[in-house]
Write an enzyme that holds these catalytic residues in place. Sequence first.
Site, PDB file in Angstrom:
ATOM      1  N   CYS A   1      37.429  32.038  21.677  1.00 56.69           N
ATOM      2  CA  CYS A   1      38.175  33.294  21.597  1.00 56.69           C
ATOM      3  C   CYS A   1      38.600  33.533  20.156  1.00 56.69           C
ATOM      4  O   CYS A   1      38.760  32.584  19.379  1.00 56.69           O
ATOM      5  CB  CYS A   1      39.389  33.273  22.524  1.00 56.69           C
ATOM      6  SG  CYS A   1      40.648  32.051  22.093  1.00 56.69           S
TER       7      CYS A   1
ATOM      8  N   HIS B   1      43.191  22.594  15.754  1.00 54.19           N
ATOM      9  CA  HIS B   1      42.417  23.826  15.605  1.00 54.19           C
ATOM     10  C   HIS B   1      42.482  24.293  14.157  1.00 54.19           C
ATOM     11  O   HIS B   1      43.265  25.187  13.815  1.00 54.19           O
ATOM     12  CB  HIS B   1      42.989  24.874  16.551  1.00 54.19           C
ATOM     13  CG  HIS B   1      42.306  26.202  16.535  1.00 54.19           C
ATOM     14  ND1 HIS B   1      41.041  26.407  16.017  1.00 54.19           N
ATOM     15  CD2 HIS B   1      42.724  27.432  16.986  1.00 54.19           C
ATOM     16  CE1 HIS B   1      40.713  27.688  16.148  1.00 54.19           C
ATOM     17  NE2 HIS B   1      41.714  28.323  16.732  1.00 54.19           N
TER      18      HIS B   1
ATOM     19  N   CYS C   1      38.974  32.906  14.549  1.00 52.69           N
ATOM     20  CA  CYS C   1      38.796  31.505  14.938  1.00 52.69           C
ATOM     21  C   CYS C   1      37.336  31.121  15.126  1.00 52.69           C
ATOM     22  O   CYS C   1      37.001  29.940  15.095  1.00 52.69           O
ATOM     23  CB  CYS C   1      39.566  31.214  16.225  1.00 52.69           C
ATOM     24  SG  CYS C   1      41.341  31.457  16.077  1.00 52.69           S
TER      25      CYS C   1
END
Length: 382
Positions: free
Chosen positions: A367, A337, A89
């Site tokens: 994260c 996201h 990510c």
Amino acid sequence: MRETVIVEAVRTPVGKRNGGLSGMHAADLSAVVLNELVERAGVDPDVIDDVVWGCVSQVGDQSSNIGRYSVLAAGWPEHIPGTTVNRACGSSQQALDFAVQAVMSGQQDVVVAGGVEVMSRVPLGAARSTGMPYGPKVLARYPDFGFNQGISAEMIAEKWGFSRTRLDEYSVRSHELAAAAQDDKAFDEQIVPVFPDGAEPVIADEGVRWGSTVEKLAGLKPAFAEDGVIHAGNSSQISDGAAALLVMAEDNAIALGLTPLVRYRAGAVTGADPVLMLTGPIPATEKVLHKAGVRIDEIGVYEVNEAFAPVPLAWLADTGADEARLNPLGGAIALGHPLGASGAVLMTRMIHHMRHNGIRYGLQTMCEGGGTANATLVELVA
């Protein structure tokens, strides 16, 4: 080491799954922000030494070095290279770090960092659909765990003592802040509208829900454990999007007649427990603050990616940061996201917020799958 700045930051709207951006190839969507970036900055693409592009699911549409094909889709000169980064990510946040490192060292002068993910076309987990991605030695080291981020989020909620109500309250906050920001047109300047062929233009983030309440979220079933607290409403949304940042040495920006937005002060990356997996932003923040010599209370805005509601809440609890400065325009729970693009999306959002509000320092942290995390500190250029 050369002082390094970001002189422009732009993003697409974040599209919801199967929404307005879902018909676009990732290279074409990337081309939208690449061309908008140089147009806004007023620079010729010919001056760009490299494009460092984040993307997580590098299969199908997003395979074969999507960074390079994004450059070609933008119509830029063929001599401009591109490479693709995967730090889960945090991919496009890491792309920024790599771009800054190249410029700081003097190896390159002008670099574009950013990323893309069209999750509607390349589903989450598509790259793990065949084979054994973790390998037998990793699985033997961490037996009886499938590296499932949802289970990790459940474990964090239990360890820090977050009730479902607390998680849902935070999720409602994300939607309320994002809705208010959208109503106030806070995102308009940073967004480039996208005009997909044969479809309606996409001009705003599609995931925001007005009128979200804890009572409404209470009706959603747990997603990962029968008696769990994590569900679709307190998790990040599956999304499509792209974002780009123009990085160069400060003296080079001045020579080109450009106005820097922010100065890159420090970056850090760290590993953490790969089973809890999502707690890396806590040590990454400590590391970047130590490198920069800046206290947490000196920072005016924190962008902590809302992969799941327990992630920013655990970060708050351990850092002692001011919740009022956390994700003040909402986060991934409301805004989405798009994996490989999210680092650059968050940085773009934060930079513009800093500029509009005269905030000196901004901290971004993310994260990442496998238990890593990036943290980046930038400083407003007055």
